[in-house]
Design a protein around this motif. Structure first.
Motif, short mmCIF file in Angstrom:
data_model
loop_
_atom_site.label_atom_id
_atom_site.label_comp_id
_atom_site.label_asym_id
_atom_site.label_seq_id
_atom_site.Cartn_x
_atom_site.Cartn_y
_atom_site.Cartn_z
N PRO A 246 -26.09 -55.92 26.69
CA PRO A 246 -26.54 -54.90 25.74
C PRO A 246 -25.44 -53.89 25.43
N ALA A 247 -25.41 -53.45 24.18
CA ALA A 247 -24.47 -52.41 23.79
C ALA A 247 -24.80 -51.12 24.51
N PHE A 248 -23.82 -50.25 24.65
CA PHE A 248 -24.11 -48.94 25.20
C PHE A 248 -24.96 -48.13 24.24
N ARG A 249 -24.58 -48.12 22.96
CA ARG A 249 -25.26 -47.29 21.96
C ARG A 249 -25.97 -48.20 20.97
N ILE A 250 -27.29 -48.02 20.84
CA ILE A 250 -28.10 -48.87 19.97
C ILE A 250 -28.89 -47.98 19.02
N GLN A 251 -28.62 -48.07 17.72
CA GLN A 251 -29.42 -47.36 16.73
C GLN A 251 -30.61 -48.24 16.33
N THR A 252 -31.70 -47.60 15.93
CA THR A 252 -32.93 -48.36 15.70
C THR A 252 -33.12 -48.77 14.24
N THR A 253 -32.32 -48.25 13.31
CA THR A 253 -32.44 -48.60 11.89
C THR A 253 -31.06 -48.58 11.25
N ASP A 254 -30.97 -49.18 10.07
CA ASP A 254 -29.72 -49.10 9.31
C ASP A 254 -29.40 -47.65 8.95
N TRP A 255 -30.45 -46.87 8.62
CA TRP A 255 -30.22 -45.46 8.31
C TRP A 255 -29.60 -44.75 9.50
N ALA A 256 -30.12 -45.00 10.70
CA ALA A 256 -29.58 -44.35 11.89
C ALA A 256 -28.13 -44.76 12.13
N ARG A 257 -27.82 -46.03 11.89
CA ARG A 257 -26.44 -46.48 12.06
C ARG A 257 -25.50 -45.76 11.08
N THR A 258 -25.94 -45.62 9.84
CA THR A 258 -25.11 -44.93 8.84
C THR A 258 -24.95 -43.46 9.19
N PHE A 259 -26.05 -42.83 9.61
CA PHE A 259 -26.03 -41.40 9.94
C PHE A 259 -25.11 -41.14 11.12
N VAL A 260 -25.27 -41.88 12.18
CA VAL A 260 -24.43 -41.71 13.36
C VAL A 260 -22.97 -42.04 13.03
N GLY A 261 -22.77 -43.05 12.17
CA GLY A 261 -21.41 -43.42 11.79
C GLY A 261 -20.67 -42.29 11.11
N THR A 262 -21.41 -41.42 10.41
CA THR A 262 -20.77 -40.25 9.78
C THR A 262 -20.05 -39.42 10.83
N LYS A 263 -20.70 -39.19 11.95
CA LYS A 263 -20.11 -38.38 13.01
C LYS A 263 -18.95 -39.10 13.69
N LEU A 264 -19.14 -40.37 13.98
CA LEU A 264 -18.13 -41.08 14.75
C LEU A 264 -16.83 -41.25 13.98
N ALA A 265 -16.89 -41.14 12.64
CA ALA A 265 -15.68 -41.23 11.82
C ALA A 265 -15.19 -39.87 11.35
N ASP A 266 -15.83 -38.79 11.80
CA ASP A 266 -15.59 -37.44 11.26
C ASP A 266 -14.71 -36.65 12.22
N THR A 267 -13.41 -36.87 12.15
CA THR A 267 -12.53 -36.29 13.17
C THR A 267 -12.40 -34.78 13.07
N ASP A 268 -12.62 -34.20 11.88
CA ASP A 268 -12.47 -32.75 11.76
C ASP A 268 -13.80 -32.02 11.61
N GLY A 269 -14.90 -32.75 11.57
CA GLY A 269 -16.23 -32.11 11.51
C GLY A 269 -16.70 -31.76 10.12
N SER A 270 -15.88 -31.93 9.11
CA SER A 270 -16.27 -31.46 7.77
C SER A 270 -17.39 -32.31 7.17
N ALA A 271 -17.40 -33.60 7.43
CA ALA A 271 -18.43 -34.46 6.85
C ALA A 271 -19.81 -34.10 7.37
#
Length: 281
Positions: A246-271
């Motif tokens: 099993p993965a460490f981090r599991i999102q439950t919907t495509d929306w959750a994956r997109t939402f969380v992905g915003t943070k994981l790619a947001d190195t300066d916090g602006s997004a």
């Protein structure tokens, strides 16, 4: 002789994801110990189990009470001789902001949503090590992206995610898999779970306008059909229980994956700031 069924303990099963996960696990053949703080609130859980034609072992467990946690875990081992998985699902919502919350309010949120998870995990780990078990914690997309008026709640979920992310490689050396499951909006009792009477408690002083905008947006999200069902979210818990790796981090919907992905790619916090700022502006 048939193999001894695997045993899973799930917290917070009176409703929502915990209830759905308990029924799903039992249906999948797990001996399921479904726990809740107040067993007098187990009516819906019993009805769901009866409708699904499965048996649950319903027990009392208050995640904030170490003695209660120890008694529950020890009871499972005494009765079944094994504990193969734990699903930390118990939690409590909270709506508020720093200037208006008391420090006691904030500590209470941390006690349930963070220290409660650690209480259960600590008691379970010696038994999970025996058979290479699984430690699964239902967190939230709010454990990755901080959200307006959810400061204490998100802080607790951030803390859980940080703790589990740090624990995972250590536990893996002894054969224990650690995962977090991150739902977005789930069609449970949102208004009841946050502990706020929206109409009566809406006086937030200078924050009232922003709070109203946040609540309007959030309630609309729960009413427009975009929130997933508890049963759908519980499928991700089952994924963590059954996947070979099993993965460490599991999102439950495509929306959750997109939402969380915003943070994981947001190195300066602006997004993230641009996204959540629009909810209250």
């Amino acid at each position: 002789m048939s193999a001894t069924p695997r045993t899973v303990l799930i917290t917070g099963t009176s409703s929502g994801i915990g209830l759905a996960a308990a029924v799903a696990a039992a249906r999948a053949g797990w001996r399921t110990v479904a726990t809740l703080r107040d067993t007098s609130r187990a009516g819906a859980l019993r009805e769901a189990a009866a409708e699904a034609g499965v048996e649950l072992d319903i027990r009392q467990l208050d995640v904030t009470d170490e003695a209660s946690v120890t008694a529950a875990v020890d009871g499972v081992i005494a009765d079944y001789g094994r504990l193969d998985a734990v699903v930390n699902n118990a939690g409590a919502g909270h709506l508020g902001t720093l200037e208006n919350d008391s420090m006691e309010d904030i500590r209470d949120v941390m006690e349930v949503n963070f220290f409660g998870v650690l209480n259960v995990s600590k008691a379970a780990l010696p038994h999970l090590r025996v058979g290479g078990g699984r430690l699964i914690t239902v967190t939230s997309v709010g454990g990755v992206i901080g959200q307006p008026f959810n400061e204490a709640y998100c802080a607790a979920k951030f803390a859980v995610e940080g703790y589990m992310e740090s624990l995972a490689p250590v536990a893996r050396t002894l054969g224990v898999s650690v995962s977090v499951v991150e739902p977005g909006a789930v069609a449970t009792e949102f208004v009841n779970n946050i502990g706020v009477d929206i109409e009566a408690d809406l006086d937030a002083g200078p924050y009232t306008g922003a709070l109203r905008r946040y609540i309007d947006r959030t309630v609309e999200q729960f009413l427009d059909g975009s929130a997933q069902t508890p049963a759908s979210a519980a499928e991700s818990v089952m994924e963590a229980l059954h996947a070979d790796r099993p993965a460490f981090r599991i999102q439950t919907t495509d929306w959750a994956r997109t939402f969380v992905g915003t943070k994981l790619a947001d190195t300066d916090g602006s997004a993230v700031q641009g996204l959540t700022g629009a909810w209250v502006a």
